[in-house]
Design a protein around this motif. Sequence first.
Motif, PDB file in Angstrom:
ATOM      1  N   THR A   1      58.316  -5.015 -16.861  1.00  0.00           N
ATOM      2  CA  THR A   1      58.006  -6.212 -17.620  1.00  0.00           C
ATOM      3  C   THR A   1      57.533  -7.286 -16.656  1.00  0.00           C
ATOM      4  O   THR A   1      58.224  -7.588 -15.681  1.00  0.00           O
ATOM      5  CB  THR A   1      59.256  -6.713 -18.384  1.00  0.00           C
ATOM      6  OG1 THR A   1      59.706  -5.666 -19.244  1.00  0.00           O
ATOM      7  CG2 THR A   1      58.939  -7.953 -19.196  1.00  0.00           C
ATOM      8  N   LEU A   2      56.385  -7.849 -16.941  1.00  0.00           N
ATOM      9  CA  LEU A   2      55.841  -8.898 -16.099  1.00  0.00           C
ATOM     10  C   LEU A   2      56.680 -10.157 -16.268  1.00  0.00           C
ATOM     11  O   LEU A   2      56.947 -10.585 -17.385  1.00  0.00           O
ATOM     12  CB  LEU A   2      54.376  -9.164 -16.484  1.00  0.00           C
ATOM     13  CG  LEU A   2      53.598 -10.128 -15.603  1.00  0.00           C
ATOM     14  CD1 LEU A   2      53.483  -9.593 -14.182  1.00  0.00           C
ATOM     15  CD2 LEU A   2      52.212 -10.354 -16.191  1.00  0.00           C
TER      16      LEU A   2
ATOM     17  N   ALA B   1      48.095 -12.507 -23.157  1.00  0.00           N
ATOM     18  CA  ALA B   1      48.624 -11.202 -23.548  1.00  0.00           C
ATOM     19  C   ALA B   1      50.137 -11.090 -23.375  1.00  0.00           C
ATOM     20  O   ALA B   1      50.787 -10.320 -24.089  1.00  0.00           O
ATOM     21  CB  ALA B   1      47.933 -10.104 -22.736  1.00  0.00           C
ATOM     22  N   THR B   2      50.693 -11.851 -22.431  1.00  0.00           N
ATOM     23  CA  THR B   2      52.110 -11.661 -22.097  1.00  0.00           C
ATOM     24  C   THR B   2      52.983 -12.894 -22.289  1.00  0.00           C
ATOM     25  O   THR B   2      54.208 -12.770 -22.388  1.00  0.00           O
ATOM     26  CB  THR B   2      52.261 -11.217 -20.632  1.00  0.00           C
ATOM     27  OG1 THR B   2      51.786 -12.267 -19.775  1.00  0.00           O
ATOM     28  CG2 THR B   2      51.496  -9.921 -20.360  1.00  0.00           C
TER      29      THR B   2
ATOM     30  N   LEU C   1      51.120  -1.732 -16.065  1.00  0.00           N
ATOM     31  CA  LEU C   1      52.472  -2.253 -16.307  1.00  0.00           C
ATOM     32  C   LEU C   1      53.217  -1.363 -17.296  1.00  0.00           C
ATOM     33  O   LEU C   1      54.393  -1.038 -17.096  1.00  0.00           O
ATOM     34  CB  LEU C   1      52.415  -3.689 -16.836  1.00  0.00           C
ATOM     35  CG  LEU C   1      51.940  -4.766 -15.867  1.00  0.00           C
ATOM     36  CD1 LEU C   1      51.708  -6.088 -16.601  1.00  0.00           C
ATOM     37  CD2 LEU C   1      52.937  -4.953 -14.729  1.00  0.00           C
ATOM     38  N   GLU C   2      52.513  -0.955 -18.352  1.00  0.00           N
ATOM     39  CA  GLU C   2      53.136  -0.082 -19.353  1.00  0.00           C
ATOM     40  C   GLU C   2      53.485   1.275 -18.757  1.00  0.00           C
ATOM     41  O   GLU C   2      54.576   1.793 -18.973  1.00  0.00           O
ATOM     42  CB  GLU C   2      52.204   0.091 -20.551  1.00  0.00           C
ATOM     43  CG  GLU C   2      52.843   0.887 -21.674  1.00  0.00           C
ATOM     44  CD  GLU C   2      51.953   0.945 -22.902  1.00  0.00           C
ATOM     45  OE1 GLU C   2      52.089   1.936 -23.646  1.00  0.00           O
ATOM     46  OE2 GLU C   2      51.137   0.031 -23.117  1.00  0.00           O
TER      47      GLU C   2
ATOM     48  N   VAL D   1      53.643 -15.078 -19.995  1.00  0.00           N
ATOM     49  CA  VAL D   1      54.382 -15.385 -18.770  1.00  0.00           C
ATOM     50  C   VAL D   1      53.901 -16.695 -18.152  1.00  0.00           C
ATOM     51  O   VAL D   1      52.759 -17.099 -18.348  1.00  0.00           O
ATOM     52  CB  VAL D   1      54.287 -14.244 -17.728  1.00  0.00           C
ATOM     53  CG1 VAL D   1      54.867 -12.953 -18.283  1.00  0.00           C
ATOM     54  CG2 VAL D   1      52.855 -14.050 -17.266  1.00  0.00           C
TER      55      VAL D   1
ATOM     56  N   LEU E   1      47.457  -4.323 -17.758  1.00  0.00           N
ATOM     57  CA  LEU E   1      48.447  -4.110 -18.818  1.00  0.00           C
ATOM     58  C   LEU E   1      48.808  -2.630 -18.955  1.00  0.00           C
ATOM     59  O   LEU E   1      49.979  -2.285 -19.137  1.00  0.00           O
ATOM     60  CB  LEU E   1      47.939  -4.672 -20.144  1.00  0.00           C
ATOM     61  CG  LEU E   1      47.790  -6.192 -20.194  1.00  0.00           C
ATOM     62  CD1 LEU E   1      47.058  -6.620 -21.466  1.00  0.00           C
ATOM     63  CD2 LEU E   1      49.145  -6.879 -20.073  1.00  0.00           C
TER      64      LEU E   1
ATOM     65  N   LEU F   1      45.765 -12.808 -19.060  1.00  0.00           N
ATOM     66  CA  LEU F   1      47.068 -12.189 -18.850  1.00  0.00           C
ATOM     67  C   LEU F   1      48.185 -13.047 -19.448  1.00  0.00           C
ATOM     68  O   LEU F   1      49.131 -12.530 -20.038  1.00  0.00           O
ATOM     69  CB  LEU F   1      47.307 -11.941 -17.360  1.00  0.00           C
ATOM     70  CG  LEU F   1      48.484 -11.057 -16.975  1.00  0.00           C
ATOM     71  CD1 LEU F   1      48.447  -9.712 -17.693  1.00  0.00           C
ATOM     72  CD2 LEU F   1      48.511 -10.835 -15.461  1.00  0.00           C
TER      73      LEU F   1
END
Length: 187
Positions: free
Chosen positions: A21-22, A44-45, A15-16, A47, A12, A41
């Motif tokens: 953006t995932l 958290a996202t 990515l930041e 996706v 994470l 993951l």
Amino acid sequence: MVDPGGDIPRVLAELEQLGVTLEKIILTHGHMDHVGGTAALVQATGVPVEGPHREDAFWLHMLDQQAAMMGFEPQPTFVPGRWLEHGDTVSVGHAKLQVIHCPGHTPGHVVLFSEPDRLAWVGDVLFKGSVGRTDFPKGNQQHLVNSIIQRLWPLGDDVRFIPGHGDMSTFGDERLNNPFVADKNFG
């Protein structure tokens, strides 16, 4: 993201830092070192998860046992939103990746191939100078060798590949030098 095995805070943060953006998680196979961070993951996202092939469902259902065998904390199981089949296409941004089912290391292992980039994500099917282990449940050495020779070599010697572990190589270099799948061993 291909095969998030763990260390999700680091993923994470990266990515930041990159400012990206995932979009989705793609799994090549069900071994914990490739899927162990998937549930965290997703949490958290939000996706979606695509892959691996349905033949690896038993590995995903056994994440707790895999974690225990390796001395890790229990991992939550999950079911991908999409199982991948040979010949499918996975879209990532503007890129289209061809799905190639390559059983042997696991029965549901898939490889992702970008034709325009001449690049393949091979998980644990092939390594520089080696191939994936087949001594895990439902592994099969002959299936692995057949997958490599019949499904990967025809893509071209110029194809670069990213393995699940270790250095990149090309299919051509492995056809010449890899003691497990070199052409000289099958001619």
